[in-house]
Design a protein around this motif. Structure first.
Motif, PDB file in Angstrom:
ATOM      1  N   UNK A  27      97.140 -82.753 -49.413  1.00 61.42           N
ATOM      2  CA  UNK A  27      96.091 -82.427 -50.378  1.00 61.42           C
ATOM      3  C   UNK A  27      95.612 -80.988 -50.202  1.00 61.42           C
ATOM      4  N   UNK A  28      95.387 -80.589 -48.957  1.00 62.04           N
ATOM      5  CA  UNK A  28      94.922 -79.223 -48.681  1.00 62.04           C
ATOM      6  C   UNK A  28      95.992 -78.213 -49.081  1.00 62.04           C
ATOM      7  N   UNK A  29      97.239 -78.499 -48.740  1.00 62.87           N
ATOM      8  CA  UNK A  29      98.331 -77.574 -49.056  1.00 62.87           C
ATOM      9  C   UNK A  29      98.541 -77.431 -50.557  1.00 62.87           C
ATOM     10  N   UNK A  30      98.474 -78.542 -51.278  1.00 57.92           N
ATOM     11  CA  UNK A  30      98.725 -78.500 -52.719  1.00 57.92           C
ATOM     12  C   UNK A  30      97.548 -77.946 -53.510  1.00 57.92           C
ATOM     13  N   UNK A  34      93.266 -73.379 -47.113  1.00 60.73           N
ATOM     14  CA  UNK A  34      93.723 -72.508 -46.036  1.00 60.73           C
ATOM     15  C   UNK A  34      94.928 -73.136 -45.330  1.00 60.73           C
ATOM     16  N   UNK A  35      95.980 -72.348 -45.114  1.00 62.49           N
ATOM     17  CA  UNK A  35      97.162 -72.893 -44.441  1.00 62.49           C
ATOM     18  C   UNK A  35      96.856 -73.466 -43.063  1.00 62.49           C
ATOM     19  N   UNK A  36      95.950 -72.831 -42.324  1.00 61.94           N
ATOM     20  CA  UNK A  36      95.638 -73.327 -40.985  1.00 61.94           C
ATOM     21  C   UNK A  36      94.967 -74.704 -41.053  1.00 61.94           C
ATOM     22  N   UNK A  37      94.249 -74.981 -42.123  1.00 60.87           N
ATOM     23  CA  UNK A  37      93.622 -76.296 -42.284  1.00 60.87           C
ATOM     24  C   UNK A  37      94.687 -77.355 -42.532  1.00 60.87           C
ATOM     25  N   UNK A  38      95.643 -77.051 -43.394  1.00 61.39           N
ATOM     26  CA  UNK A  38      96.738 -77.987 -43.641  1.00 61.39           C
ATOM     27  C   UNK A  38      97.541 -78.207 -42.369  1.00 61.39           C
ATOM     28  N   UNK A  39      97.749 -77.129 -41.622  1.00 67.29           N
ATOM     29  CA  UNK A  39      98.489 -77.239 -40.366  1.00 67.29           C
ATOM     30  C   UNK A  39      97.756 -78.143 -39.371  1.00 67.29           C
ATOM     31  N   UNK A  40      96.446 -78.009 -39.293  1.00 65.60           N
ATOM     32  CA  UNK A  40      95.662 -78.833 -38.368  1.00 65.60           C
ATOM     33  C   UNK A  40      95.772 -80.315 -38.723  1.00 65.60           C
TER      34      UNK A  40
END
Length: 65
Positions: A27-30, A34-40
């Motif tokens: 959801x965050x990535x799409x 922030x990429x770091x949030x999706x990564x986390x």
């Protein structure tokens, strides 16, 4: 009466949490977050999936680092 959870109950709970984290990462990535949030969220999903499968040990704090 104390009802103790079984290993299957715990595995199911860990699997559900892993799926929820993976969904949040997607959801965050799409949504352009922030990429770091999706990564986390993705790392949390991975850690939970490994725990649900009973894989010992921990992953690095940041994958690939």
């Amino acid at each position: 009466m104390d009802a103790k959870p079984t290993i299957a109950d715990l595995d199911a709970a860990l699997s559900a949490a892993a799926i929820a984290c993976a969904d949040k990462a997607r959801e965050v990535a799409e949504s352009g977050g922030y990429p770091v949030t999706a990564e986390a969220w993705a790392i949390a999903a991975t850690e939970l999936a490994f725990a649900a499968k009973g894989v010992p040990g921990a992953l690095p704090a940041r994958a690939g680092k």
